[in-house]
Write a protein that holds these residues in place. Sequence first.
Motif, mmCIF file in Angstrom:
data_model
loop_
_atom_site.group_PDB
_atom_site.id
_atom_site.type_symbol
_atom_site.label_atom_id
_atom_site.label_comp_id
_atom_site.label_asym_id
_atom_site.label_seq_id
_atom_site.Cartn_x
_atom_site.Cartn_y
_atom_site.Cartn_z
ATOM 1 N N TYR A 42 0.800 -1.230 0.000
ATOM 2 C CA TYR A 42 0.000 0.000 0.000
ATOM 3 C C TYR A 42 0.835 1.284 0.000
ATOM 4 N N GLN A 43 2.163 1.154 -0.015
ATOM 5 C CA GLN A 43 3.064 2.319 0.011
ATOM 6 C C GLN A 43 2.804 3.222 1.214
ATOM 7 N N VAL A 44 2.423 2.609 2.316
ATOM 8 C CA VAL A 44 2.238 3.333 3.581
ATOM 9 C C VAL A 44 3.267 2.800 4.564
ATOM 10 N N ARG A 45 4.146 3.681 5.039
ATOM 11 C CA ARG A 45 5.219 3.265 5.949
ATOM 12 C C ARG A 45 4.732 3.371 7.387
ATOM 13 N N LEU A 46 4.721 2.258 8.096
ATOM 14 C CA LEU A 46 4.341 2.215 9.504
ATOM 15 C C LEU A 46 5.596 2.096 10.363
ATOM 16 N N ASP A 47 5.551 2.665 11.564
ATOM 17 C CA ASP A 47 6.659 2.571 12.510
ATOM 18 C C ASP A 47 6.573 1.226 13.222
ATOM 19 N N ASP A 48 7.586 0.387 13.020
ATOM 20 C CA ASP A 48 7.553 -0.960 13.612
ATOM 21 C C ASP A 48 8.175 -1.015 15.002
ATOM 22 N N THR A 49 8.465 0.149 15.608
ATOM 23 C CA THR A 49 9.022 0.159 16.969
ATOM 24 C C THR A 49 7.945 -0.288 17.947
ATOM 25 N N LEU A 50 8.178 -1.389 18.623
ATOM 26 C CA LEU A 50 7.198 -1.944 19.552
ATOM 27 C C LEU A 50 7.456 -1.405 20.963
ATOM 28 N N ALA A 51 6.450 -0.741 21.534
ATOM 29 C CA ALA A 51 6.562 -0.250 22.912
ATOM 30 C C ALA A 51 6.124 -1.351 23.867
ATOM 31 N N VAL A 52 6.960 -1.661 24.846
ATOM 32 C CA VAL A 52 6.625 -2.706 25.819
ATOM 33 C C VAL A 52 6.950 -2.242 27.230
ATOM 34 N N LEU A 53 6.284 -2.868 28.175
ATOM 35 C CA LEU A 53 6.569 -2.579 29.577
ATOM 36 C C LEU A 53 7.946 -3.130 29.958
ATOM 37 N N ALA A 54 8.216 -4.373 29.549
ATOM 38 C CA ALA A 54 9.494 -5.008 29.888
ATOM 39 C C ALA A 54 10.105 -5.657 28.647
ATOM 40 N N ASP A 55 11.397 -5.427 28.454
ATOM 41 C CA ASP A 55 12.110 -5.927 27.271
ATOM 42 C C ASP A 55 13.349 -6.731 27.669
ATOM 43 N N PRO A 56 13.160 -7.859 28.360
ATOM 44 C CA PRO A 56 14.330 -8.651 28.755
ATOM 45 C C PRO A 56 15.049 -9.294 27.577
ATOM 46 N N GLY A 57 14.364 -9.395 26.428
ATOM 47 C CA GLY A 57 14.977 -10.030 25.265
ATOM 48 C C GLY A 57 15.772 -9.085 24.390
ATOM 49 N N TYR A 58 15.840 -7.785 24.774
ATOM 50 C CA TYR A 58 16.548 -6.769 23.968
ATOM 51 C C TYR A 58 16.023 -6.783 22.521
ATOM 52 N N HIS A 95 17.662 5.935 26.687
ATOM 53 C CA HIS A 95 18.135 6.521 25.429
ATOM 54 C C HIS A 95 19.600 6.185 25.172
ATOM 55 N N LEU A 96 20.344 5.939 26.251
ATOM 56 C CA LEU A 96 21.742 5.551 26.110
ATOM 57 C C LEU A 96 21.886 4.054 25.823
ATOM 58 N N ASP A 97 20.854 3.290 26.181
ATOM 59 C CA ASP A 97 20.892 1.839 25.969
ATOM 60 C C ASP A 97 19.850 1.462 24.918
ATOM 61 N N GLN A 98 20.181 1.683 23.659
ATOM 62 C CA GLN A 98 19.272 1.389 22.556
ATOM 63 C C GLN A 98 19.657 0.094 21.833
ATOM 64 N N THR A 99 20.398 -0.747 22.533
ATOM 65 C CA THR A 99 20.841 -2.016 21.952
ATOM 66 C C THR A 99 19.644 -2.901 21.609
ATOM 67 N N VAL A 100 19.609 -3.369 20.379
ATOM 68 C CA VAL A 100 18.616 -4.371 19.970
ATOM 69 C C VAL A 100 19.389 -5.499 19.304
ATOM 70 N N ASP A 101 19.645 -6.557 20.068
ATOM 71 C CA ASP A 101 20.434 -7.667 19.523
ATOM 72 C C ASP A 101 19.740 -9.020 19.685
ATOM 73 N N PHE A 102 18.493 -8.978 20.159
ATOM 74 C CA PHE A 102 17.721 -10.215 20.335
ATOM 75 C C PHE A 102 18.558 -11.280 21.052
ATOM 76 N N ARG A 103 19.246 -10.833 22.098
ATOM 77 C CA ARG A 103 20.157 -11.760 22.790
ATOM 78 C C ARG A 103 19.414 -12.938 23.407
ATOM 79 N N GLY A 104 18.137 -12.728 23.707
ATOM 80 C CA GLY A 104 17.359 -13.829 24.260
ATOM 81 C C GLY A 104 17.297 -15.013 23.324
ATOM 82 N N MET A 105 17.267 -14.740 22.035
ATOM 83 C CA MET A 105 17.205 -15.833 21.060
ATOM 84 C C MET A 105 18.468 -16.677 21.088
ATOM 85 N N GLN A 106 19.604 -16.060 21.355
ATOM 86 C CA GLN A 106 20.844 -16.829 21.464
ATOM 87 C C GLN A 106 20.768 -17.821 22.622
#
Length: 372
Positions: free
Chosen positions: A181-197, A280-291
Amino acid sequence: MKINAQQKVKFGSYDKEDVIFLLKDLSGISLEGSTEDREKKIQGGAHYSETLPIEYNPPEHYLQLFWETLHDYKDKVARSIAIVAEQIYQKHREQTVLVSLARAGTPIGILIKRYLKWKYNVSLPHYSISIIRDRGIDENAIHYMLEAHKGYALQFIDGWTGKGAISIELTKACEIFYQKYQVRLDDTLAVLADPGYCTTLYGTREDFLIPSACLNSTVSGLVSRTVLNDAYIGQADFHGAKYYQELEPYDVSKVYLDNITEAFQKVNPAYIAEKISANHLDQTVDFRGMQEVLAIKEEFHIDSTHYVKPGVGETTRVLLRRVPWKILMKDPDSPYVKHIVMLAKERGVEVIPYPNMSYTCCGLIKKVVQEG
């Protein structure tokens, strides 16, 4: 294509001021099966979204544990809500549509909406829609919101991250939506807790017990998990769900929300600002939980990562909805796992101390379908 917009129908036990469900009401259809039969179907190739687990009123001693958990952690939940809500509001201010991913995201989305109303006296539109692993997001619901709120940004919300399956699904779904549809959505998921990075927009990265993870529909507006079954969902329909009106005597959804909302009064603005700066200083997204999940899969000779569910919330779901095999625990004496210890004991599931894990615990699903 004309969408069958059924959002004006009363659905769920939440007030319409808190959330509007963009879901087709399947309450009159029998979709439930026993946990064991459903597990066999899923492991045999059926998709989990085509059927539903049977839901009951929680036993008294388990409900008592929910109340204790709520008492112990309502302030922590309120602080985490404030942290993530402030970050959402900084992005697009009043031009934001809150989009909770049903069902775990719904109470979180309501609390974010309530916090912003309390703090800034703004009432952001809030919807709850369906996203299903391997099946994608409800595109009809997306179209409906974009049409109803032209020029607004959609902010997707969930409860917590495990190994990141829904974060990955959301990113994939947003890309597919753009291609179509040529509509760009923001895929940033807001969560209460992000232990999986798995995201940059979170309240905390601690794997703590969010009280709403303790119960099923009775803390989620009496709404079932979402359903995508071609027998009942047409091309113009929203994804489906059931409203368990028969469980109304046991519903604690509003009481849960009111307890957390009341705790906003005790939130320290300086603490929130400090935590947001740290985030804001810790913006790491490495899905370390999957490892870690891959390592656990190998160590315990498990066929698929789908049978490994890390985190307090996901482990709780394994014990409530699936056929559990073993539970790994970083610290069996942690206050965050009291309800899991209780459930495991009731179901005769082995609890294994597993200290070298970033998650508080991890649920392993039992293989119930044999090869051939």
